[in-house]
Design a protein around this motif. Structure first.
Motif, PDB file in Angstrom:
ATOM      1  N   ALA A   1      -7.333  23.779  -4.659  1.00 20.87           N
ATOM      2  CA  ALA A   1      -6.410  23.541  -5.773  1.00 20.87           C
ATOM      3  C   ALA A   1      -4.962  23.689  -5.305  1.00 20.87           C
ATOM      4  N   LEU A   2      -4.692  24.728  -4.510  1.00 17.64           N
ATOM      5  CA  LEU A   2      -3.324  24.914  -3.999  1.00 17.64           C
ATOM      6  C   LEU A   2      -2.954  23.768  -3.056  1.00 17.64           C
ATOM      7  N   GLY A   3      -3.933  23.326  -2.249  1.00 18.93           N
ATOM      8  CA  GLY A   3      -3.694  22.212  -1.340  1.00 18.93           C
ATOM      9  C   GLY A   3      -3.287  20.951  -2.094  1.00 18.93           C
ATOM     10  N   VAL A   4      -3.988  20.676  -3.201  1.00 21.43           N
ATOM     11  CA  VAL A   4      -3.648  19.501  -4.009  1.00 21.43           C
ATOM     12  C   VAL A   4      -2.234  19.634  -4.573  1.00 21.43           C
ATOM     13  N   MET A   5      -1.850  20.868  -4.908  1.00 17.51           N
ATOM     14  CA  MET A   5      -0.490  21.086  -5.411  1.00 17.51           C
ATOM     15  C   MET A   5       0.567  20.794  -4.344  1.00 17.51           C
ATOM     16  N   MET A   6       0.250  21.199  -3.100  1.00 18.75           N
ATOM     17  CA  MET A   6       1.245  21.052  -2.017  1.00 18.75           C
ATOM     18  C   MET A   6       1.367  19.608  -1.538  1.00 18.75           C
ATOM     19  N   LEU A   7       0.243  18.906  -1.550  1.00 18.58           N
ATOM     20  CA  LEU A   7       0.151  17.611  -0.875  1.00 18.58           C
ATOM     21  C   LEU A   7       1.296  16.632  -1.205  1.00 18.58           C
ATOM     22  N   PRO A   8       1.567  16.356  -2.492  1.00 21.50           N
ATOM     23  CA  PRO A   8       2.599  15.359  -2.761  1.00 21.50           C
ATOM     24  C   PRO A   8       3.991  15.805  -2.312  1.00 21.50           C
ATOM     25  N   VAL A   9       4.271  17.101  -2.426  1.00 17.32           N
ATOM     26  CA  VAL A   9       5.592  17.590  -2.024  1.00 17.32           C
ATOM     27  C   VAL A   9       5.785  17.397  -0.529  1.00 17.32           C
ATOM     28  N   ILE A  10       4.763  17.770   0.254  1.00 14.60           N
ATOM     29  CA  ILE A  10       4.868  17.652   1.710  1.00 14.60           C
ATOM     30  C   ILE A  10       4.959  16.184   2.121  1.00 14.60           C
ATOM     31  N   THR A  11       4.149  15.344   1.480  1.00 18.39           N
ATOM     32  CA  THR A  11       4.163  13.918   1.808  1.00 18.39           C
ATOM     33  C   THR A  11       5.547  13.308   1.601  1.00 18.39           C
ATOM     34  N   ARG A  12       6.111  13.539   0.421  1.00 22.10           N
ATOM     35  CA  ARG A  12       7.381  12.901   0.098  1.00 22.10           C
ATOM     36  C   ARG A  12       8.541  13.498   0.885  1.00 22.10           C
ATOM     37  N   THR A  13       8.502  14.826   1.115  1.00 18.16           N
ATOM     38  CA  THR A  13       9.576  15.434   1.916  1.00 18.16           C
ATOM     39  C   THR A  13       9.553  14.849   3.320  1.00 18.16           C
TER      40      THR A  13
ATOM     41  N   THR B   1       3.199  10.758  -8.989  1.00 17.26           N
ATOM     42  CA  THR B   1       2.434  11.067 -10.208  1.00 17.26           C
ATOM     43  C   THR B   1       1.723  12.403 -10.053  1.00 17.26           C
ATOM     44  N   LEU B   2       1.091  12.582  -8.887  1.00 15.38           N
ATOM     45  CA  LEU B   2       0.377  13.836  -8.632  1.00 15.38           C
ATOM     46  C   LEU B   2       1.323  15.032  -8.722  1.00 15.38           C
ATOM     47  N   ASN B   3       2.552  14.807  -8.236  1.00 14.76           N
ATOM     48  CA  ASN B   3       3.553  15.864  -8.279  1.00 14.76           C
ATOM     49  C   ASN B   3       3.871  16.263  -9.721  1.00 14.76           C
ATOM     50  N   GLY B   4       3.729  15.308 -10.625  1.00 17.09           N
ATOM     51  CA  GLY B   4       4.066  15.583 -12.019  1.00 17.09           C
ATOM     52  C   GLY B   4       2.896  16.119 -12.826  1.00 17.09           C
TER      53      GLY B   4
ATOM     54  N   PHE C   1       0.825  -1.188   0.000  1.00 21.43           N
ATOM     55  CA  PHE C   1       0.000   0.000   0.000  1.00 21.43           C
ATOM     56  C   PHE C   1       0.873   1.257   0.000  1.00 21.43           C
ATOM     57  N   ALA C   2       1.983   1.211   0.769  1.00 23.93           N
ATOM     58  CA  ALA C   2       2.884   2.366   0.796  1.00 23.93           C
ATOM     59  C   ALA C   2       3.456   2.632  -0.599  1.00 23.93           C
ATOM     60  N   SER C   3       3.798   1.569  -1.326  1.00 23.84           N
ATOM     61  CA  SER C   3       4.320   1.763  -2.680  1.00 23.84           C
ATOM     62  C   SER C   3       3.289   2.437  -3.570  1.00 23.84           C
ATOM     63  N   VAL C   4       2.031   2.007  -3.402  1.00 19.54           N
ATOM     64  CA  VAL C   4       0.962   2.605  -4.205  1.00 19.54           C
ATOM     65  C   VAL C   4       0.823   4.090  -3.873  1.00 19.54           C
ATOM     66  N   VAL C   5       0.821   4.388  -2.569  1.00 16.21           N
ATOM     67  CA  VAL C   5       0.688   5.787  -2.141  1.00 16.21           C
ATOM     68  C   VAL C   5       1.855   6.617  -2.663  1.00 16.21           C
ATOM     69  N   ARG C   6       3.072   6.052  -2.547  1.00 17.25           N
ATOM     70  CA  ARG C   6       4.267   6.769  -2.984  1.00 17.25           C
ATOM     71  C   ARG C   6       4.193   7.046  -4.483  1.00 17.25           C
TER      72      ARG C   6
END
Lengths: 284, 249
Positions: free
Chosen positions: A143-155, A111-114, A101-106
């Motif tokens: 919309a801004l939240g969706v933009m931030m989400l993947p960056v914050i998650t991965r960092t 993808t969302l980041n791209g 599941f973590a791999s899927v989320v990652r």
């Protein structure tokens, strides 16, 4: 000095020279942007710029008070959504990094980041704007939240995983449970880096125009309602910069300068806020 | 007997790391584990507070009992156990917090003390670890600002704060200079009055100096175990003799 020594030293000098040239080359765009924005914008910055509404078409002067408030509001809304979700998701990814599941989320986060920001704008338009049939600050913030989400998650994930195993073991050895160790030792140890990552994500999205065009649109008036269209610095700068009016061009430069300043001040504030934590890491 | 281990086997996934270990350790004594690198002495130490639980694929067979209670019985709570069996690691691992907060950590998370009582217990623990005089005026400085030897004594203070009965030490002085090492060894000598101490060391002189009993491990097996003086003067096994005389390892 033998020839070999001479050659080694010469090579070293050449390499240091090349490295410095590369650093300079990388700094040139930043310096130029700052220089231009400052040079063109500083002339139009005055008290009225921060306190007045945009002037009606044809009139000179006015300010961007509503756009400054709008940008801060919507970035704040985005952060309100993305910071808790992103940090918690990041904790999950680092604690259970081997699970499927973590791999899927990652993979989803990457993808969302791209995804291009305009697509995110259209997506939020479809789910937040179309059903209610009007633009709103809420949709802009989402919309801004969706933009931030993947960056914050991965960092968050990356920085938590950099915390040495020895620190976790130290906590376990004192009778800490897994979650206790995470929240009292691992997360605080990674916090300065995570905060820096969050600030970077906020700064990057604060400069986004595309996701806002379809969501918060723009507003020529003072509005604090989250349910109505809201002005933002980026959309305002975009509107002014593409207009034929000379005065609006000057205002656009000033708007850009204010945007850069907000980002800069936030970054400095974050660094200052984490200094004590950093000190605990380095010891001085 | 404080600690009784019977027929312990330990696996990292498919790899067997410890084979049929049986040993008994007395209360208020220092037991030293010696042996060449990779012989399983650290792995064995970590079975005594179930620190290996966090390694994926780790598996234990046999029994480890402290005061007669089996650590690996289904009802045993590893979190509570680790409060009773403290541990000091090879590389000092102070948390990136202040000196005070490091020692207070275990007391706080276990709800053992707060307010003035907390401060008193932190002081007592730092005194027990012979660090108080050096840090009393800078308790709120970062722990990372301490020297390597001080950091290791801070980790000992941190472990002592939760009042364990057993103290496990995994090569606690291997990264320290001779003077810092000597201070740790003196500390071990004092601490054994109140604690049962198990220490892993690859330094045989250290084992001879600090321990009452010594166990020699080789290739995941316990080769010989006995009172320290007789281990070093008249080992029964040829392997032990070869190792302590420096013929290998």
């Amino acid at each position: 000095m033998t020839f070999r020594d001479w050659r080694r030293r010469a090579l070293s000098s050449v390499m240091i020279g090349l490295s410095m040239a590369a650093v300079l080359a990388a700094l040139i765009p930043v310096a130029l942007i700052l220089f231009f924005v400052l040079a063109k914008g500083i002339g139009s910055i005055n008290w009225a710029f921060f306190t007045h509404m945009p002037a009606p078409v044809g009139e000179v002067g006015g300010g961007m008070a509503n756009a400054i408030l709008g940008s801060l509001t919507m970035v704040g809304l985005g952060a309100l959504i993305a910071v808790p979700l992103g940090v918690i998701a990041g904790i999950y990814l680092s604690e259970f990094h081997g699970s499927t599941f973590a791999s899927v989320v990652r993979f989803s986060a990457d993808t969302l980041n791209g995804v291009p920001s305009i697509v995110i704008g259209v997506f939020v338009y479809a789910i937040f704007v179309l059903p209610v049939k009007h633009f709103s600050a809420l949709a802009g913030g989402a919309a801004l939240g969706v933009m931030m989400l993947p960056v914050i998650t991965r960092t968050t994930e990356e920085l938590l995983r950099l915390v040495p195993m020895a620190l976790r073991e130290g906590a376990y050895a004192l009778g800490a449970t897994r979650s206790r160790a995470m929240f009292t030792v691992v997360l605080p140890a990674a916090l300065p880096g995570i905060l820096t990552g969050i600030i970077l994500a906020l700064a990057r999205t604060a400069g986004e125009t595309a996701p806002l065009l379809f969501t918060s649109l723009n507003n020529q008036f003072w509005s604090t309602s989250l349910n109505k269209p809201m002005a933002s610095l980026t959309v305002q700068v975009y509107t002014y910069a593409t207009s034929p009016s000379e005065d609006w061009h000057r205002q656009a430069w000033a708007g850009a300068l204010v945007l850069v300043m907000i980002v800069l001040v936030c970054s400095l504030a974050a660094r200052f806020a984490t200094r004590r934590l950093e000190r605990m890491h380095t010891g001085h | 007997m404080k600690i009784t281990v019977e027929h312990l086997n330990f696996y990292y996934g498919a790899k067997k790391a410890l084979t049929d270990i049986s040993i008994e350790m007395k209360a208020n004594e220092v037991t030293a584990f010696i042996g060449p690198s990779g012989c399983g002495k650290s792995t064995f130490l970590r079975t005594l507070n179930r620190m290996n639980d966090i390694i994926p694929g780790a598996r234990v067979e046999g029994s480890v009992k402290i005061d007669g209670a089996d650590l690996y019985a289904s009802g045993t709570d590893a979190v509570l156990l680790r409060r009773k069996v403290g541990m000091v690691f090879q590389k000092s691992n102070p948390f990136p917090k202040s000196i005070f907060e490091n020692v207070a950590y275990g007391l706080r998370i276990n709800g053992m003390a707060k307010g003035r009582e907390l401060a008193e217990q932190v002081e007592a623990s730092l005194k027990a670890a012979a660090l108080w005089e050096e840090v009393k005026d800078r308790l709120h400085d970062p722990a990372m600002a301490l020297s390597g030897g001080q950091q290791q004594r801070l980790c000992i203070a941190r472990a002592l704060a939760v009042r364990p009965e057993v103290l496990l030490m995994d090569e606690p002085a291997s990264a320290l200079d001779p003077i810092a090492t000597q201070r740790i060894e003196e500390l071990i000598y004092v601490l054994k009055k109140d604690y049962t101490i198990v220490i892993v060391t690859h330094n045989m002189q250290q084992a001879a100096r600090v321990s009452d009993a010594t166990a020699f491990f080789w290739m995941g097996k316990l080769i010989e175990f006995g009172p320290t003086p007789s281990m070093f003067t008249g080992p029964r096994e040829k392997l032990t003799e070869d190792y302590i005389t420096g013929r290998f390892g």
